[in-house]
Scaffold this motif. Structure first.
Motif, PDB file in Angstrom:
ATOM      1  N   VAL A 119     -29.026  27.250  19.383  1.00 55.80           N
ATOM      2  CA  VAL A 119     -28.874  26.514  18.854  1.00 55.80           C
ATOM      3  C   VAL A 119     -26.571  26.375  19.580  1.00 55.80           C
ATOM      4  N   ASN A 120     -26.659  25.199  19.724  1.00 55.51           N
ATOM      5  CA  ASN A 120     -25.350  25.332  20.454  1.00 55.51           C
ATOM      6  C   ASN A 120     -24.638  26.288  19.331  1.00 55.51           C
ATOM      7  N   GLU A 121     -23.512  26.947  20.333  1.00 58.32           N
ATOM      8  CA  GLU A 121     -22.010  27.612  19.480  1.00 58.32           C
ATOM      9  C   GLU A 121     -21.555  26.810  18.340  1.00 58.32           C
ATOM     10  N   GLU A 122     -20.787  25.548  19.133  1.00 56.07           N
ATOM     11  CA  GLU A 122     -20.179  24.755  18.385  1.00 56.07           C
ATOM     12  C   GLU A 122     -20.222  24.229  16.715  1.00 56.07           C
ATOM     13  N   ILE A 123     -21.322  24.541  16.928  1.00 55.68           N
ATOM     14  CA  ILE A 123     -21.933  23.784  15.395  1.00 55.68           C
ATOM     15  C   ILE A 123     -22.346  25.119  14.996  1.00 55.68           C
ATOM     16  N   ARG A 124     -23.169  26.064  15.124  1.00 58.74           N
ATOM     17  CA  ARG A 124     -23.720  26.931  14.759  1.00 58.74           C
ATOM     18  C   ARG A 124     -21.690  27.991  14.001  1.00 58.74           C
TER      19      ARG A 124
END
Length: 615
Positions: A119-124
């Motif tokens: 999963v996209n790190e930004e959203i994590r």
RNA sequence: GGAGCCGUAGAUCAACUGGCUAGAUCGCGUCCCUGUCACGGACGAGGUUGCGGGUUCGAGCCCCGUCGGCUCCGCCA
């Protein structure tokens, strides 16, 4: 307690017991006449069964969604033999729900918590509290705690004591940028968060606490990298009095071996750890933090080309430069584009270019000619005349070299058909470090970075000083508090740039895990050391007066090091980013995506601090 | 301070050289289902392709700018 057990501990032995479980709903399987909920906490998962005979309970279970927090009362029952779930620790049993309470509802999560897909790190990071529920981070947090506990025990067993040093400290004038904290009681003055407890730990030695360690937070306001967390990080800060380098190495090496063996699936490649001088490390591997999981050693080819007519090389030799060669096994298959990329890498380390010779089997090269890249290379091809080897050479520089030079370089590098030889021709440091960057990239490309190996080594004998070309002066090359080898006498007599320090690094798989040193504990030597780097006595007194005056009251010889915990764990656990090791990491711009830190201060706070923001 | 890569439903990805009414899987909603365990089935809702401009008959795709993320160089004694 809201629960009698966790979701990971019930098994067939608990059969018949009435239990209370709490946790998150990780899956709901509704079969119309029977509902299953998987209840998850950090200990595991337990299946809860709901039957329509209990109407209210069944209805509530029907309303549950993923990530709801629920409390279950029920009876542990054995599953029939054909329904045992072997993937689950608790798979022999299930809990028949007699009561369910929804303790907390959940919105639909922004990403899948129960699947380990990317999963996209930004959203994590924005939803880190959800990311933390995922298996990978749960494991990391647990193991990180175990590692830190282990480290504390390791040192306590050896008479070390842990001391908490101040967080609100003083700006240290050398090194990284400081994080400043304004003082309310002293308007216009600032604390600095420590870049490391360096000065405190040395003062502890003078204070007689001769074996100190600390899981120490450190703060540096520098740009991040994948292996460098922005802003803050933790190091295993170690300092010992009455020791030599070897004593520090011994105690640190043993810890690193134990941590590698107990907390990773890597095998320590060589025990005791190999030791390389700074000069050797850079000459042979092009880096003071070489990845020794693979060879690909750089060779000195300066002598081979001593009388060459190749102008690029002769110019370098005239300026006291060197010509180094790096043979990459199997590198002949690199495409033109790949070689261009490697050239860019070499240039990023200040090389002017990257000359190469490709070695191909004769038969092979003619067969390969329908490939575009080879058709282009064909004009560069030369068959080795005087060599017994059955190879063709492809290289833009061949026309400048004579047969003797070509044969010698093949011999020196041990190159064979299928290999490629790269050249670094420049001042020693640039030649080495550019080839080192090429070596590193080739190791990666050719899959030589074996995740099952831990190649630890010590690098020692760092130079005390280096020449700063931009400012035209001599600088400390590492820690100004390091003891110069030979002490005051050497400082007075020797060419400054040739003086070595009792300064060392410990390296694993190409990452610097720690630097360390025997410190300079003698005031006279210290003034002299600073004088060479251009500091007057008054300046030194102003900046380090407190340290030096402490050294005047019986300072024991001492030294230490400070392995970075986060970096170490990142390397041991093969994480792509150091952010994976933190519960709440910052992003690449040193922001906390969840809290929105840093943020503006209120008018009132600024007023109290007598700070005006100029925009 | 500099360079490179990336940005398409909530998530992960797709859409060949510009032809599109932007697809798939998971998730989500409603309904069906008594033994599943990443249950299954039926139907459905989700998109200004980060944003702004340009080129073109036509742009998710090409160009310029901008924002955001990541990586690297510098920096990190």
């Amino acid at each position: 307690m809201l629960r009698t057990h966790t979701c990971g501990e019930l098994n067939i032995k608990n059969k018949g017991q009435k239990v209370a479980l709490c946790g998150w709903v990780s899956a709901r399987r509704d079969h119309g006449g029977v509902i299953f909920l998987d209840l998850r906490d950090r200990y595991g998962r337990t299946q809860i069964v709901f039957k329509p005979t209990r109407k209210e309970v069944f209805k509530t279970a029907d309303q549950c969604r993923d990530e709801f927090v629920v409390q279950i009362f029920g009876k542990v029952v054995a599953r029939p033999a054909d329904m045992i779930n072997k993937k689950l620790k608790t798979g022999e049993i299930e809990v028949e729900a007699e009561k369910i309470t929804i303790l907390s509802k959940s919105k639909t999560p922004p990403f899948d918590i129960n699947q380990e897909k990317k999963v996209n790190e930004e959203i994590r990071l924005k939803y880190r509290f959800l990311d933390l529920r995922r298996e990978k981070l749960q494991k990391i947090m647990k193991m990180r705690d175990e590692v830190i506990t282990y480290i504390r025990e390791y040192f306590h067993k050896r008479q070390f004591i842990e001391v908490q040093t101040p967080i609100l400290a003083n700006s240290s004038p050398e090194g990284a940028r400081d994080y400043l904290v304004p003082s309310r009681l002293h308007p216009g003055k600032f604390y600095a968060l420590p870049q490391a407890p360096q000065q405190f730990k040395q003062l502890l030695m003078i204070g007689g606490l001769d074996r100190y360690f600390q899981i120490a937070p450190c703060f540096r306001d520098e740009d991040p990298r994948a292996d460098r967390h922005p802003g803050e990080f933790y190091q295993i800060d170690i300092e010992m009095a009455f020791v030599k380098q070897e004593d520090i190495w011994e105690i640190t090496e043993q810890l690193m071996i134990e941590l590698t063996e107990k907390f990773s699936n890597k095998k320590v490649m060589q025990k005791p750890f190999p030791r390389l001088t700074y000069k050797d490390a850079v000459s042979r591997f092009g880096s003071d933090k070489p990845d020794l999981r693979f060879g690909l050693e750089i060779k000195d080819a300066t002598k081979i080309f001593a009388k060459t007519k190749f102008k690029v090389f002769t110019d370098v030799l005239k300026n006291n430069g060197v010509i180094y060669a790096l043979k990459i096994d199997g590198g002949a298959k690199f495409s033109r584009k790949e070689i261009d990329e490697l050239t860019e890498i070499a240039k990023s380390k200040k090389a002017k270019g990257l000359a190469y010779i490709i070695l191909k089997l004769k038969a092979q090269s003619s067969l390969d000619l329908n490939r575009d890249s080879d058709r282009n290379r064909e004009k560069l091809k030369i068959t080795v005349q005087n060599s017994k080897l059955n190879i063709d050479l492809i290289s833009p520089i061949l026309k400048f070299l004579n047969d003797e030079e070509i044969n010698n370089i093949i011999k020196t590098t041990g190159a064979k058909a299928g290999d490629i030889i790269f050249f670094g021709a420049d001042k020693w440091e640039i030649a080495c470090k550019s080839l080192g960057a090429v070596r590193e990239e080739c190791g990666k490309k050719l899959g030589k970075k074996d995740p099952k190996k831990a190649a630890w080594l010590w690098v020692y004998d760092y130079p005390m000083y280096e020449y700063n070309e931009d400012e035209g002066k001599i600088d400390f090359s590492h820690n100004p508090f390091s003891m110069p080898q030979g002490g005051l006498e050497t400082l007075n007599k020797k060419n400054s740039l040739e003086i070595l320090a009792y300064q060392f690094d410990i390296v694993c798989n190409g990452y610097e895990i720690s630097s360390g040193a025997i410190r300079n504990h003698d005031p006279k030597t210290m003034y002299k050391a600073f004088e060479i780097a251009g500091y007057s006595r008054t300046e030194v007194d102003k900046k380090f007066g407190h340290m030096i005056s402490a050294f005047e009251y019986g300072a024991p010889p001492h030294g230490g090091c400070a392995p970075g915990i986060d970096r170490l764990l990142m390397v041991l656990w093969e994480c792509e980013s150091i952010r994976d090791i933190y519960a709440f990491p910052k992003n690449g711009k040193a922001q906390d995506a969840m809290l929105g830190a840093p943020s503006e201060a209120s008018e009132r706070q600024l007023k109290e601090l007598k700070i005006k923001i100029v925009k």
